[in-house]
Scaffold this motif. Sequence first.
Motif, mmCIF file in Angstrom:
data_model
loop_
_atom_site.group_PDB
_atom_site.id
_atom_site.type_symbol
_atom_site.label_atom_id
_atom_site.label_comp_id
_atom_site.label_asym_id
_atom_site.label_seq_id
_atom_site.Cartn_x
_atom_site.Cartn_y
_atom_site.Cartn_z
ATOM 1 N N LEU A 58 0.827 -1.197 0.000
ATOM 2 C CA LEU A 58 0.000 0.000 0.000
ATOM 3 C C LEU A 58 0.870 1.259 0.000
ATOM 4 N N ILE A 59 1.898 1.257 0.838
ATOM 5 C CA ILE A 59 2.800 2.413 0.912
ATOM 6 C C ILE A 59 3.568 2.592 -0.398
ATOM 7 N N GLU A 60 4.005 1.492 -0.971
ATOM 8 C CA GLU A 60 4.733 1.579 -2.240
ATOM 9 C C GLU A 60 3.855 2.190 -3.331
ATOM 10 N N SER A 61 2.574 1.820 -3.331
ATOM 11 C CA SER A 61 1.665 2.382 -4.332
ATOM 12 C C SER A 61 1.469 3.882 -4.124
ATOM 13 N N LEU A 62 1.531 4.335 -2.866
ATOM 14 C CA LEU A 62 1.411 5.761 -2.576
ATOM 15 C C LEU A 62 2.610 6.538 -3.111
ATOM 16 N N ILE A 63 3.786 6.020 -2.792
ATOM 17 C CA ILE A 63 5.019 6.730 -3.161
ATOM 18 C C ILE A 63 5.117 6.899 -4.672
ATOM 19 N N HIS A 64 4.692 5.878 -5.408
ATOM 20 C CA HIS A 64 4.826 5.911 -6.871
ATOM 21 C C HIS A 64 3.556 6.370 -7.576
ATOM 22 N N ASP A 65 2.564 6.770 -6.802
ATOM 23 C CA ASP A 65 1.336 7.283 -7.406
ATOM 24 C C ASP A 65 1.650 8.567 -8.186
ATOM 25 N N PRO A 66 1.023 8.771 -9.345
ATOM 26 C CA PRO A 66 1.282 9.990 -10.117
ATOM 27 C C PRO A 66 1.031 11.266 -9.316
ATOM 28 N N GLY A 67 0.094 11.207 -8.361
ATOM 29 C CA GLY A 67 -0.184 12.379 -7.539
ATOM 30 C C GLY A 67 0.998 12.779 -6.673
ATOM 31 N N ASN A 68 1.803 11.800 -6.282
ATOM 32 C CA ASN A 68 2.980 12.087 -5.466
ATOM 33 C C ASN A 68 4.227 12.267 -6.322
#
Length: 353
Positions: A58-68
């Motif tokens: 879940l955290i990995e998906s956040l870090i690499h999300d286009p929004g971030n």
Amino acid sequence: MRILGIETSCDDTGAAIYDGQAGLVVNRLASQIELHNEYGGVVPELAARDHIRKLLPLIESLIHDPGNGGRPVDAVAYTAGPGLAGALLVGASVASGLAYAWNVPALPIHHMEGHLLAPMLEDPAPEFPFIALLVSGGHTQLVDVEAAGRYRIMGQTRDDAAGEAFDKTAKLLGLGYPGGPAIAARALEGRADRFVFPRPMIRQGGLEFSFSGLKTQVLTTAREQPRLDSQTVSDIALAFELAVVDTLAIKCIRALKMSGRKRLIVSGGVGANRRLRDRLREQCRKLGVEVFYPRLEFCTDNGAMIAYAGYFRWKLDMENGGCLPSHGGFDVRPRWSLEDLSRDGTDSRAMED
């Protein structure tokens, strides 16, 4: 200041990134409803194991999300308590490890402060001071919030919290888990003139709550029926929901009058109940009181409120000339009162070692 927030206090794995200038950047939640549904409630060991499986992806998906956009974070905020010990340890361990690897601070956050601050994610956000009704799964509290970080509990439950009562009542009626949405859905089909349940502890004049008796009332009423058909279940669900909503509303109005506050915030899972929102909105309008809620997705446990609480605590600490804690070590507190938080947010017992 960009904060990664981690929430693992119970049965939802939440993670989010909040930026002091851009606001909420990205938010993710992995629910465990299906996992616990067959048991009619949360199984702590299963909850902790599921957090282990889901949190890092879940955290990995956040870090690499286009929004971030892959941007680094400046601190990692995690729920340190209150909550289930095993579930809390998962989040605290991951947060501490990431903080060490990234060389950033790890910020222990009070779960109920996260709920209390969740309406701050909305526009308009409430201003201090205000009264807060916190009605999450394991807590029912009325809190006088005098200023940022200054909390006084005016009243709380002596036994089952409202959320627990919803879950247990739903289980008794065979409605599944979580109980709040299940009860509310069936109550829409109920007849209000068939059963009337007591409004507990409204005549004492105080601000304490007790919901265990309502659960017993549901059990007794169900057993007295010759046949527990669908309509009867709906009628009992409505009687129960009305009793809880009336009790919460009465105590909120009482707290507002006692304190003289002109703002009320309602947060936590039960705060998503439409009947409760409508009742409080109507009664607060008559008193000239503003009422604030987080959006429905931020009523239940989520990473966004922990990320924002991390930013709130960082900002409060800087304003008071303090410094952020280092990333070394962590602590969890399954039992932790809001009143233990000091003015600058660093409770001495929570930050030892």
